[in-house]
Design a protein around this motif. Structure first.
Motif, short mmCIF file in Angstrom:
data_model
loop_
_atom_site.label_atom_id
_atom_site.label_comp_id
_atom_site.label_asym_id
_atom_site.label_seq_id
_atom_site.Cartn_x
_atom_site.Cartn_y
_atom_site.Cartn_z
N GLN A 293 51.19 37.91 33.44
CA GLN A 293 49.93 38.20 32.74
C GLN A 293 49.43 39.57 33.17
OE1 GLN A 293 46.43 35.30 32.32
NE2 GLN A 293 45.69 36.72 33.89
N GLY A 294 49.20 40.43 32.21
CA GLY A 294 48.74 41.78 32.52
C GLY A 294 47.49 42.14 31.74
N ILE A 295 46.58 42.83 32.42
CA ILE A 295 45.40 43.41 31.79
C ILE A 295 45.50 44.91 31.98
CG2 ILE A 295 42.88 43.48 31.74
CD1 ILE A 295 42.82 40.74 33.00
N VAL A 296 45.47 45.66 30.89
CA VAL A 296 45.62 47.11 30.95
C VAL A 296 44.36 47.78 30.44
CG1 VAL A 296 48.12 46.93 30.63
CG2 VAL A 296 46.65 47.29 28.65
N ASN A 297 44.16 49.02 30.88
CA ASN A 297 43.03 49.80 30.39
C ASN A 297 43.46 50.64 29.20
OD1 ASN A 297 44.59 51.80 31.52
ND2 ASN A 297 43.13 52.36 33.11
N ALA A 298 42.61 51.55 28.79
CA ALA A 298 42.90 52.35 27.59
C ALA A 298 44.09 53.28 27.78
CB ALA A 298 41.66 53.15 27.20
N GLU A 299 44.46 53.57 29.02
CA GLU A 299 45.59 54.45 29.29
C GLU A 299 46.91 53.70 29.45
OE1 GLU A 299 44.49 56.53 32.77
OE2 GLU A 299 42.91 57.72 31.80
N GLY A 300 46.86 52.38 29.36
CA GLY A 300 48.07 51.60 29.54
C GLY A 300 48.40 51.29 30.98
N ARG A 301 47.46 51.48 31.90
CA ARG A 301 47.66 51.16 33.30
C ARG A 301 47.21 49.72 33.57
NH1 ARG A 301 47.94 55.37 37.03
NH2 ARG A 301 46.91 54.02 38.54
N PHE A 302 47.96 49.04 34.40
CA PHE A 302 47.58 47.68 34.77
C PHE A 302 46.38 47.72 35.71
CE2 PHE A 302 52.11 47.00 33.71
CZ PHE A 302 51.96 45.98 32.78
N ILE A 303 45.35 46.97 35.38
CA ILE A 303 44.19 46.85 36.26
C ILE A 303 44.11 45.44 36.87
CG2 ILE A 303 42.86 48.65 35.13
CD1 ILE A 303 41.40 46.54 33.54
N ASN A 304 44.96 44.53 36.40
CA ASN A 304 45.05 43.20 36.98
C ASN A 304 46.36 42.56 36.52
OD1 ASN A 304 44.44 40.01 36.79
ND2 ASN A 304 43.19 40.92 38.41
N VAL A 305 47.09 41.97 37.46
CA VAL A 305 48.36 41.31 37.14
C VAL A 305 48.41 39.97 37.86
CG1 VAL A 305 49.69 43.40 36.65
CG2 VAL A 305 49.54 42.56 38.99
N PHE A 306 49.13 39.04 37.25
CA PHE A 306 49.33 37.71 37.82
C PHE A 306 50.65 37.18 37.31
CE2 PHE A 306 48.73 33.02 37.38
CZ PHE A 306 48.73 32.72 38.74
N THR A 307 51.50 36.68 38.20
CA THR A 307 52.82 36.24 37.80
C THR A 307 53.29 35.10 38.70
OG1 THR A 307 55.08 36.98 37.31
CG2 THR A 307 54.06 37.85 39.29
N GLY A 308 54.42 34.49 38.31
CA GLY A 308 55.01 33.41 39.07
C GLY A 308 54.94 32.06 38.38
N ILE A 309 54.21 31.97 37.25
CA ILE A 309 54.08 30.71 36.52
C ILE A 309 55.32 30.48 35.65
CG2 ILE A 309 52.65 29.45 34.86
CD1 ILE A 309 51.35 29.82 37.56
N PRO A 310 55.83 29.24 35.55
CA PRO A 310 57.03 28.98 34.73
C PRO A 310 56.83 29.37 33.27
CG PRO A 310 56.58 27.12 36.17
CD PRO A 310 55.43 28.05 36.31
N GLY A 311 57.93 29.71 32.60
CA GLY A 311 57.88 30.24 31.25
C GLY A 311 57.44 29.26 30.19
N ARG A 312 57.44 27.96 30.47
CA ARG A 312 57.05 26.99 29.45
C ARG A 312 55.53 26.89 29.32
NH1 ARG A 312 58.85 21.12 31.38
NH2 ARG A 312 57.96 20.66 29.31
#
Length: 390
Positions: free
Chosen positions: A215-234
């Motif tokens: 899960q990614g949240i990006v700003n107007a420049e395309g930079r990540f300002i918050n990320v979260f990962t590790g959850i199964p794909g289903r």
């Protein structure tokens, strides 16, 4: 008759081989019995060692540091000046030039080069070992060490907006999409992995391959300002967001601002996300125009995922089964994405922008709605032309 003769010869051959093996083993035991305990240990170690010749082609790895900026960035995805900055970050995080089992110590620069090459390509450890003239175990150990340090440096690469940065981002999004009070765009992305040994079926997504969600949240420049990962794909994007630490603190972090998201976030659970209205064939022109504005604003997160997977190609297919290592690699790619964002390195394969691979999580509804809006406008113009002619 022929089969019996063939079987008899085969039995004789096996018997002779067994007798020879027993004879050699008896001689070896006899010789070892006459040796002292210290010499016996040395002899056993020599017998266990494999007499193989390892050829390494990358004996002059220092030449890579003398490349010009363009060539260096083409291979390692960051300019040489940014490489030195990254090396300082990792040194402050605890990266050292250590050695293992009497081998010469690996320089810090060599470890960082191995890590960048590993992230920017899909080569196996054997290729990295040959290219940089290290053993397989040393390459694996060094890259895993850098990944561990990178996972602890998140605040240095990915950080939430301050008050001033929120106002700047809101102005940029308003200029792009015409929507006020928007400071970012949110979406989920599938990262392909191998089936994990524990609860592997949970990672099978609806596209019938194993993945981990990012899960990614990006700003107007395309930079990540918050990320979260590790959850199964289903897992669905909405559940992914509810499981993230960001959802627990969204009121404090968002304030009066909002994010742009696709139809996966429709509902009263996410009042801070602007989502398109579902096409129930009763949308007005204003509704279709509003959906098109959201599409223009949130396309930036799609482009960010595409650019990250194009630059840091390890994410295209992670040949890992350890979820802890998978999470470290994904976070490292997000951090490197932001770290290289300032350098503005263009992609030679996609000069007009890196497309996002179809991982089954991209939203096509907005595009369809936008196309319908264009078709409806063209239809109205055609009706007006016919009325004018008549």
């Amino acid at each position: 008759m022929e089969e019996e003769n063939r079987r008899r010869k085969w039995y004789v051959h096996i018997s002779v081989c067994l007798v020879m093996c027993i004879f050699k083993l008896s001689i070896l035991i006899t010789v070892l019995s006459f040796l002292s305990p210290s010499n016996r240990a040395v002899a056993v170690a020599v017998l266990r060692s494999r007499n193989q010749i390892i050829l390494k082609s990358g004996t002059e790895w220092q030449i890579m540091l003398d490349m010009d900026d363009h060539t260096f960035a083409r291979h390692f995805r960051i300019p040489r000046t940014r490489f030195e900055v990254l090396q300082r970050y990792l040194q402050e995080g605890g990266l050292r030039s250590d050695h293992h089992q009497g081998q010469p110590p690996l320089p810090i620069g060599k470890k960082v080069l191995m890590f960048l090459w590993y992230m920017a390509n899909q080569n196996c450890f054997r290729g990295i070992s040959d290219k940089l003239n290290v053993s397989l175990s040393s390459a694996h150990r060094a890259i895993l060490k850098v990944l561990t340090i990178m996972s602890t440096l998140g605040q240095a690469f990915v950080s939430w907006h301050t008050g001033c940065e929120k106002r700047v981002s809101a102005t940029s999004f308003q200029h792009t999409s015409g929507l006020e009070g928007v400071i970012g765009a949110i979406d989920g992305c599938h990262i392909r992995i191998q089936r994990p040994p524990i609860r592997g079926g949970d990672y099978m997504n609806r596209k019938s391959y194993y993945s981990v969600l990012l899960q990614g949240i990006v700003n107007a420049e395309g930079r990540f300002i918050n990320v979260f990962t590790g959850i199964p794909g289903r897992v669905h994007d909405a559940r992914l967001l509810r499981s993230s630490p960001f959802f627990q603190e969204w009121q404090e972090m968002m304030g009066e601002y909002r994010l742009l998201g696709d139809s996966a976030y429709i509902g009263q659970t996410f009042p801070f996300i602007l989502t398109p209205q579902r096409d129930n064939r009763a949308l007005t022109d204003a509704d279709l125009g509003h959906n098109a504005n959201i599409s223009r604003g949130r396309v930036i997160v799609e482009q960010a995922f595409g650019r990250m997977k194009c630059n840091w190609r390890r994410l295209r297919d992670l040949q890992n089964t350890c979820i802890v290592t998978v999470v470290k690699i994904i976070l490292a790619a997000c951090y490197l994405h932001n770290f290289a964002q300032d350098a503005l390195i263009g992609c030679e394969e996609h000069p007009c922008g890196c497309p996002r691979e179809e991982d089954g999580n991209e939203q096509k509804v907005i595009t369809i709605i936008t196309n319908k809006c264009k078709v409806r406008a063209q239809y109205k113009r055609l009706i007006q032309v016919k009325k004018t002619e008549s």
